[in-house]
Write a protein that holds these residues in place. Sequence first.
Motif, short mmCIF file in Angstrom:
data_model
loop_
_atom_site.label_atom_id
_atom_site.label_comp_id
_atom_site.label_asym_id
_atom_site.label_seq_id
_atom_site.Cartn_x
_atom_site.Cartn_y
_atom_site.Cartn_z
N SER A 100 3.85 9.35 18.60
CA SER A 100 5.27 9.61 18.39
C SER A 100 6.06 8.30 18.34
N LEU A 101 5.75 7.38 19.23
CA LEU A 101 6.42 6.08 19.26
C LEU A 101 6.12 5.28 17.99
N ARG A 102 4.86 5.24 17.60
CA ARG A 102 4.46 4.50 16.41
C ARG A 102 5.16 5.06 15.17
N ASP A 103 5.16 6.37 15.04
CA ASP A 103 5.82 7.00 13.90
C ASP A 103 7.32 6.76 13.92
N GLY A 104 7.90 6.80 15.10
CA GLY A 104 9.33 6.52 15.25
C GLY A 104 9.66 5.10 14.84
N TYR A 105 8.80 4.17 15.23
CA TYR A 105 9.01 2.77 14.85
C TYR A 105 8.91 2.62 13.33
N ARG A 106 7.93 3.26 12.75
CA ARG A 106 7.75 3.18 11.28
C ARG A 106 8.98 3.73 10.57
N ARG A 107 9.48 4.88 11.03
CA ARG A 107 10.67 5.48 10.40
C ARG A 107 11.88 4.58 10.57
N ALA A 108 12.07 4.02 11.76
CA ALA A 108 13.22 3.16 12.02
C ALA A 108 13.14 1.89 11.16
N ALA A 109 11.96 1.33 11.03
CA ALA A 109 11.79 0.12 10.22
C ALA A 109 12.08 0.43 8.75
N LYS A 110 11.63 1.59 8.30
CA LYS A 110 11.86 1.98 6.91
C LYS A 110 13.35 2.20 6.64
N LYS A 111 14.05 2.81 7.59
CA LYS A 111 15.48 3.07 7.42
C LYS A 111 16.31 1.79 7.41
N SER A 112 15.81 0.75 8.06
CA SER A 112 16.60 -0.47 8.18
C SER A 112 16.56 -1.32 6.92
N ILE A 113 15.70 -0.96 5.97
CA ILE A 113 15.60 -1.71 4.71
C ILE A 113 16.16 -0.86 3.58
N THR A 114 17.06 -1.45 2.80
CA THR A 114 17.63 -0.73 1.66
C THR A 114 16.69 -0.83 0.47
N VAL A 115 17.02 -0.14 -0.59
CA VAL A 115 16.20 -0.15 -1.80
C VAL A 115 16.08 -1.57 -2.36
N ALA A 150 12.94 -0.37 19.42
CA ALA A 150 12.64 -1.29 18.31
C ALA A 150 12.14 -2.64 18.79
N ASP A 151 12.78 -3.22 19.79
CA ASP A 151 12.37 -4.54 20.26
C ASP A 151 10.98 -4.50 20.90
N GLU A 152 10.73 -3.49 21.72
CA GLU A 152 9.44 -3.37 22.39
C GLU A 152 8.29 -3.15 21.40
N MET A 153 8.59 -2.48 20.30
CA MET A 153 7.55 -2.12 19.32
C MET A 153 7.42 -3.16 18.20
N GLU A 154 8.19 -4.21 18.24
CA GLU A 154 8.21 -5.22 17.17
C GLU A 154 6.82 -5.82 16.91
N PHE A 155 5.96 -5.84 17.92
CA PHE A 155 4.61 -6.39 17.76
C PHE A 155 3.81 -5.64 16.69
N LEU A 156 4.21 -4.42 16.35
CA LEU A 156 3.50 -3.63 15.35
C LEU A 156 3.83 -4.04 13.91
#
Length: 114
Positions: free
Chosen positions: A54-69, A83-89
């Motif tokens: 759940s955390l990994r998928d949440g990080y992936r979604r958050a990272a994807k949302k933070s980048i525009t087209v 986000a900060d804690e998961m940045e190592f991924l």
Amino acid sequence: MNTEMLIELVRERSSLYDMSDKKYSDHPYKESLWKEISSEINQPVQTCKKMWTSLRDGYRRAAKKSITVSGQKNKFVKKWKYADEMEFLKPHIKERDSISNIDEVSDDDDDLFH
């Protein structure tokens, strides 16, 4: 469950997330790592795995949302809680190529209708 502790315990065990790690495909070894994590946070292995997924998928979604087209950072997206804690991924997460179920149509197909 102490989420920050789970994140830290997984971060310390790169075989659980780094596909270039020699033991990434060693399932018995990875299971032993999950048992270590489980005992350290006093939660069942399945609970730990489910929370991590759940955390990994949440990080992936958050990272994807933070980048525009256009590839620029979006200024209006609220930062995800972990986000900060998961940045190592970040170097280990790759977006898969999307597959479409729509056939590509070429201009040559117009000849079929004439």
